[in-house]
Design a protein around this motif. Structure first.
Motif, PDB file in Angstrom:
ATOM      1  N   VAL A  30       2.181  70.898   5.012  1.00 33.58           N
ATOM      2  CA  VAL A  30       2.583  68.969   4.713  1.00 33.58           C
ATOM      3  C   VAL A  30       1.208  67.844   5.430  1.00 33.58           C
ATOM      4  O   VAL A  30       1.215  68.085   6.699  1.00 33.58           O
ATOM      5  N   LYS A  31      -0.058  67.710   5.054  1.00 32.13           N
ATOM      6  CA  LYS A  31      -0.732  66.921   5.409  1.00 32.13           C
ATOM      7  C   LYS A  31       0.269  65.050   5.535  1.00 32.13           C
ATOM      8  O   LYS A  31       0.538  64.582   4.191  1.00 32.13           O
ATOM      9  N   ILE A  32      -0.185  65.058   6.475  1.00 29.33           N
ATOM     10  CA  ILE A  32       0.731  63.231   6.873  1.00 29.33           C
ATOM     11  C   ILE A  32      -0.503  61.984   6.829  1.00 29.33           C
ATOM     12  O   ILE A  32      -1.115  62.372   8.325  1.00 29.33           O
ATOM     13  N   ILE A  33      -0.425  60.630   6.414  1.00 34.26           N
ATOM     14  CA  ILE A  33      -0.940  60.065   6.908  1.00 34.26           C
ATOM     15  C   ILE A  33       0.070  59.206   7.368  1.00 34.26           C
ATOM     16  O   ILE A  33       0.615  58.584   6.236  1.00 34.26           O
ATOM     17  N   LEU A  34      -0.060  58.498   8.505  1.00 32.17           N
ATOM     18  CA  LEU A  34       1.011  57.279   8.927  1.00 32.17           C
ATOM     19  C   LEU A  34       0.483  56.281   9.156  1.00 32.17           C
ATOM     20  O   LEU A  34      -0.616  55.886   8.613  1.00 32.17           O
ATOM     21  N   PRO A  35       1.135  55.035   9.214  1.00 36.28           N
ATOM     22  CA  PRO A  35       1.769  54.295   9.229  1.00 36.28           C
ATOM     23  C   PRO A  35      -0.245  53.583   9.781  1.00 36.28           C
ATOM     24  O   PRO A  35      -0.760  52.664   9.200  1.00 36.28           O
ATOM     25  N   ASP A  36      -0.130  54.278  10.645  1.00 38.98           N
ATOM     26  CA  ASP A  36      -1.669  53.770  12.092  1.00 38.98           C
ATOM     27  C   ASP A  36      -3.018  54.047  11.290  1.00 38.98           C
ATOM     28  O   ASP A  36      -4.293  54.041  11.776  1.00 38.98           O
ATOM     29  N   LYS A  37      -3.058  54.800   9.749  1.00 39.62           N
ATOM     30  CA  LYS A  37      -3.294  56.015   9.608  1.00 39.62           C
ATOM     31  C   LYS A  37      -4.401  56.891   9.736  1.00 39.62           C
ATOM     32  O   LYS A  37      -5.074  57.623   9.357  1.00 39.62           O
ATOM     33  N   THR A  42       2.067  69.465   9.298  1.00 43.82           N
ATOM     34  CA  THR A  42       3.904  70.091  10.091  1.00 43.82           C
ATOM     35  C   THR A  42       3.738  70.952   8.850  1.00 43.82           C
ATOM     36  O   THR A  42       3.354  71.371   7.905  1.00 43.82           O
ATOM     37  N   GLY A  43       3.859  71.885   9.527  1.00 44.21           N
ATOM     38  CA  GLY A  43       4.140  73.134   8.834  1.00 44.21           C
ATOM     39  C   GLY A  43       5.134  73.809   9.020  1.00 44.21           C
ATOM     40  O   GLY A  43       5.947  75.227   8.758  1.00 44.21           O
ATOM     41  N   SER A  44       6.227  73.032   9.131  1.00 41.87           N
ATOM     42  CA  SER A  44       8.520  73.058   9.134  1.00 41.87           C
ATOM     43  C   SER A  44       8.313  73.770   7.818  1.00 41.87           C
ATOM     44  O   SER A  44      10.234  74.142   8.025  1.00 41.87           O
ATOM     45  N   GLY A  45       7.900  73.749   6.703  1.00 41.64           N
ATOM     46  CA  GLY A  45       8.077  74.729   5.532  1.00 41.64           C
ATOM     47  C   GLY A  45       8.975  73.067   4.415  1.00 41.64           C
ATOM     48  O   GLY A  45       9.029  72.310   4.841  1.00 41.64           O
ATOM     49  N   PRO A  46       9.305  73.687   3.155  1.00 42.83           N
ATOM     50  CA  PRO A  46       9.427  72.357   2.482  1.00 42.83           C
ATOM     51  C   PRO A  46      10.827  71.787   3.385  1.00 42.83           C
ATOM     52  O   PRO A  46      11.421  72.116   3.851  1.00 42.83           O
ATOM     53  N   LEU A  47      10.877  70.206   3.023  1.00 44.05           N
ATOM     54  CA  LEU A  47      12.072  69.234   3.451  1.00 44.05           C
ATOM     55  C   LEU A  47      12.416  68.194   2.775  1.00 44.05           C
ATOM     56  O   LEU A  47      11.067  67.783   2.023  1.00 44.05           O
ATOM     57  N   THR A  48      13.070  67.555   2.756  1.00 43.82           N
ATOM     58  CA  THR A  48      13.456  66.426   2.223  1.00 43.82           C
ATOM     59  C   THR A  48      12.693  65.116   2.862  1.00 43.82           C
ATOM     60  O   THR A  48      11.957  65.319   3.945  1.00 43.82           O
ATOM     61  N   VAL A  49      12.080  64.046   2.196  1.00 47.16           N
ATOM     62  CA  VAL A  49      11.232  62.792   2.505  1.00 47.16           C
ATOM     63  C   VAL A  49      11.839  61.842   3.717  1.00 47.16           C
ATOM     64  O   VAL A  49      11.214  62.025   5.293  1.00 47.16           O
ATOM     65  N   GLU A  50      12.729  62.473   3.929  1.00 51.77           N
ATOM     66  CA  GLU A  50      13.870  62.069   5.027  1.00 51.77           C
ATOM     67  C   GLU A  50      14.351  62.664   6.507  1.00 51.77           C
ATOM     68  O   GLU A  50      14.039  61.584   6.961  1.00 51.77           O
ATOM     69  N   GLU A  74      13.394  59.222  -0.995  1.00 52.45           N
ATOM     70  CA  GLU A  74      12.876  60.154   0.538  1.00 52.45           C
ATOM     71  C   GLU A  74      13.985  61.332   0.192  1.00 52.45           C
ATOM     72  O   GLU A  74      14.944  62.342   1.117  1.00 52.45           O
ATOM     73  N   ASP A  75      14.976  61.128  -0.388  1.00 51.60           N
ATOM     74  CA  ASP A  75      15.385  62.593  -1.074  1.00 51.60           C
ATOM     75  C   ASP A  75      14.504  63.396  -1.936  1.00 51.60           C
ATOM     76  O   ASP A  75      15.291  64.494  -2.327  1.00 51.60           O
ATOM     77  N   SER A  76      13.776  63.566  -2.182  1.00 49.57           N
ATOM     78  CA  SER A  76      12.658  63.910  -2.727  1.00 49.57           C
ATOM     79  C   SER A  76      11.591  65.217  -1.688  1.00 49.57           C
ATOM     80  O   SER A  76      12.055  65.262  -1.039  1.00 49.57           O
ATOM     81  N   VAL A  77      11.446  65.755  -2.490  1.00 51.47           N
ATOM     82  CA  VAL A  77      10.972  67.447  -1.172  1.00 51.47           C
ATOM     83  C   VAL A  77       9.375  67.522  -1.307  1.00 51.47           C
ATOM     84  O   VAL A  77       9.006  67.045  -2.053  1.00 51.47           O
ATOM     85  N   VAL A  78       9.018  67.864  -0.151  1.00 50.23           N
ATOM     86  CA  VAL A  78       8.311  67.915  -0.055  1.00 50.23           C
ATOM     87  C   VAL A  78       7.247  69.656   0.872  1.00 50.23           C
ATOM     88  O   VAL A  78       7.684  69.319   1.969  1.00 50.23           O
ATOM     89  N   GLU A  79       6.146  69.303  -0.094  1.00 53.01           N
ATOM     90  CA  GLU A  79       6.200  71.145   0.524  1.00 53.01           C
ATOM     91  C   GLU A  79       5.255  71.705   0.187  1.00 53.01           C
ATOM     92  O   GLU A  79       3.946  71.154  -0.759  1.00 53.01           O
ATOM     93  N   ASN A  80       4.628  72.742   0.091  1.00 45.96           N
ATOM     94  CA  ASN A  80       2.871  73.376  -0.111  1.00 45.96           C
ATOM     95  C   ASN A  80       1.776  73.038   0.066  1.00 45.96           C
ATOM     96  O   ASN A  80       0.780  72.385  -1.191  1.00 45.96           O
ATOM     97  N   GLU A  81       1.510  71.651   0.685  1.00 43.78           N
ATOM     98  CA  GLU A  81       0.093  71.250   1.202  1.00 43.78           C
ATOM     99  C   GLU A  81       0.209  70.009   0.439  1.00 43.78           C
ATOM    100  O   GLU A  81      -1.178  69.565   0.169  1.00 43.78           O
ATOM    101  N   ASP A  82       0.871  68.937  -0.231  1.00 44.35           N
ATOM    102  CA  ASP A  82       1.488  68.016  -0.616  1.00 44.35           C
ATOM    103  C   ASP A  82       0.245  67.122   0.683  1.00 44.35           C
ATOM    104  O   ASP A  82       1.220  67.924   1.753  1.00 44.35           O
ATOM    105  N   GLU A  83       0.104  65.706   0.013  1.00 46.41           N
ATOM    106  CA  GLU A  83       0.004  65.173   0.809  1.00 46.41           C
ATOM    107  C   GLU A  83       1.070  63.224   0.878  1.00 46.41           C
ATOM    108  O   GLU A  83       1.065  63.180  -0.378  1.00 46.41           O
ATOM    109  N   VAL A  84       1.509  63.737   1.951  1.00 43.73           N
ATOM    110  CA  VAL A  84       2.482  62.390   2.222  1.00 43.73           C
ATOM    111  C   VAL A  84       1.653  61.072   2.965  1.00 43.73           C
ATOM    112  O   VAL A  84       1.356  61.192   4.230  1.00 43.73           O
ATOM    113  N   ARG A  85       1.933  60.063   2.074  1.00 44.64           N
ATOM    114  CA  ARG A  85       1.295  58.874   3.117  1.00 44.64           C
ATOM    115  C   ARG A  85       2.709  57.724   3.119  1.00 44.64           C
ATOM    116  O   ARG A  85       3.146  57.972   1.929  1.00 44.64           O
TER     117      ARG A  85
END
Lengths: 93, 311
Positions: A30-37, A42-50, A74-85
């Motif tokens: 999962v690619k994460i874009i943090l608030p500071d840009k 993270t490669g920890s596997g499928p997990l909820t946004v929360e 927040e109860d959605s799931v991120v996985e498999n090369e999702d990009e999370v902003r």
């Protein structure tokens, strides 16, 4: 746990029918874009946004989150090369 | 990790099958884009109607800083307006003179007022008080919010009077209101806790209304994001000094762990107000000996502050 050690080393062996814990998917990044840009992965596997936010030490109430450009709960799931902003909610105004 | 009985990738709206964009943890309901927008606007309309915040013939001055709350307030009132006869909106912006912060939000306020074709009036501290907030706060930055609050209150009244408004609408949200309740409790300030800003001064000022008082900060952010109106604006640089910052952190943690905490604080305030009705309201309204504005003592807070700051 011999099967597990062999599985981790990539040797194909029959797996038991029931797993106490699902094995991690090696394709989940999962690619994460943090608030500071800044970005991180993270490669920890499928997990909820929360759960992802808690792992990052971010209070879910203070941010909103878009997955692949779409606002998600927040109860959605991120996985498999999702990009999370993660977008911080500025106070005031 | 997600295991058996794990949540679906994207939960569906509780009212239809569209993907949810917001989860109300207190009620457990999920909302898609359209149902979320309808829910927020419906709750604001209910607040206005049930409290008679706006009545036919009103001219509402929106205190438009250009930040997220006042922007959402303008958008919601402009969308609800066609259902109210003879109600007029005008935007009033205060330029406190905060370098590196206010320029962006004033630009945003200009754009919003132009987009909704509203008359827009700007009142500056420089014009009213002869200097900027930055200049007044030299050496007393920790007092920033109380100093700014007093000056800003006067500036908003002047702006609303200039445009001939009958109501002054501010973008205070549920988080702001719950924080204020908590802060007044921490200070032991019961009169301020039960004071209604819409009716203080016995009608001598233009009544202030807070149509977003039951909409959370997060709901406002989601609302703006869904309308493509989200702007990543900075926070006021003086906010770091405020007690409110500490209270905000505490309440945010409580709200996360116990959804509904902020709403419960508001309900507690309403109950205390009901019990105190007619008990604490006996102090006669006087007029300031300096400026003649209504106040509770001999000199109003603004004149006391001006004397202290030498302005």
């Amino acid at each position: 746990m011999r099967w597990c050690q062999q599985w981790l080393t990539g040797i194909q062996i029959p797996k038991p029918d029931i797993y106490a814990i699902s094995p991690p998917s090696t394709s989940t990044i999962v690619k994460i874009i943090l608030p500071d840009k800044s970005c991180r992965t993270t490669g920890s596997g499928p997990l909820t946004v929360e759960a992802l936010l808690r792992d990052l030490g971010i209070d879910p109430i203070a941010v909103i989150v878009a997955r692949n450009g779409t606002l998600v709960t927040e109860d959605s799931v991120v996985e498999n090369e999702d990009e999370v902003r993660i977008i911080r909610i500025a106070h005031g105004g | 990790m997600v295991h058996e009985n794990s949540p679906v990738k994207t939960p569906s709206c509780s009212l239809c099958n569209e993907p949810a964009v917001y989860h109300d943890k207190k009620t457990g309901r999920h909302f898609c884009r359209d149902h979320f927008i309808a829910d927020v606007e419906g709750r604001v309309a209910d607040t206005i109607r049930s409290r008679n915040l706006i009545v036919p013939g009103d001219h509402v001055a929106i205190a438009l800083s250009g930040g997220k709350d006042s922007t959402a307030l303008l958008m919601i009132l402009a969308r609800l307006l066609p259902s109210w006869d003879t109600v007029r909106l005008t935007a009033v912006t205060i330029d406190e003179g905060i370098a590196g912060y206010r320029e962006d939000t004033i630009h945003s306020a200009d754009q919003m007022a132009a987009k909704y074709r509203l008359c827009h009036t700007c009142v500056s501290f420089l014009e009213l008080f002869g200097g900027t907030l930055d200049a007044f706060l030299k050496g007393c930055e920790p007092e920033a919010c109380s100093v700014c609050g007093i000056l800003r209150r006067k500036a908003l009244n002047v702006g609303a009077e200039r445009v001939g408004a009958t109501r002054l609408a501010t973008g205070h949200n549920l988080d702001d209101e719950a924080q204020s309740v908590f802060m007044n409790v921490l200070r032991g300030d019961l009169p301020r806790l039960v004071r209604d800003s819409g009716s203080d001064s016995k009608g001598m000022f233009i009544p202030r209304i807070k149509p977003l008082m039951f909409i959370s900060e997060k709901e406002i952010a989601v609302y703006l994001m869904l309308h493509g109106a989200w702007a990543d604006l900075p926070e006021c640089p003086y906010a770091v000094h405020a007690l409110r910052r500490e209270v905000r952190g505490m309440l945010a943690t409580l709200e996360s762990k116990h959804p509904g905490t902020m709403l419960h604080l508001m309900e507690s305030k309403a109950k205390i107000e009901a019990h105190c009705s007619g008990v604490l309201d006996t102090e006669p309204v006087r007029h300031c000996r300096e400026c003649n504005d209504p106040c509770s003592g001999e000199t109003c807070q603004l004149c006391q502050l001006k004397g202290r700051l030498g302005i």
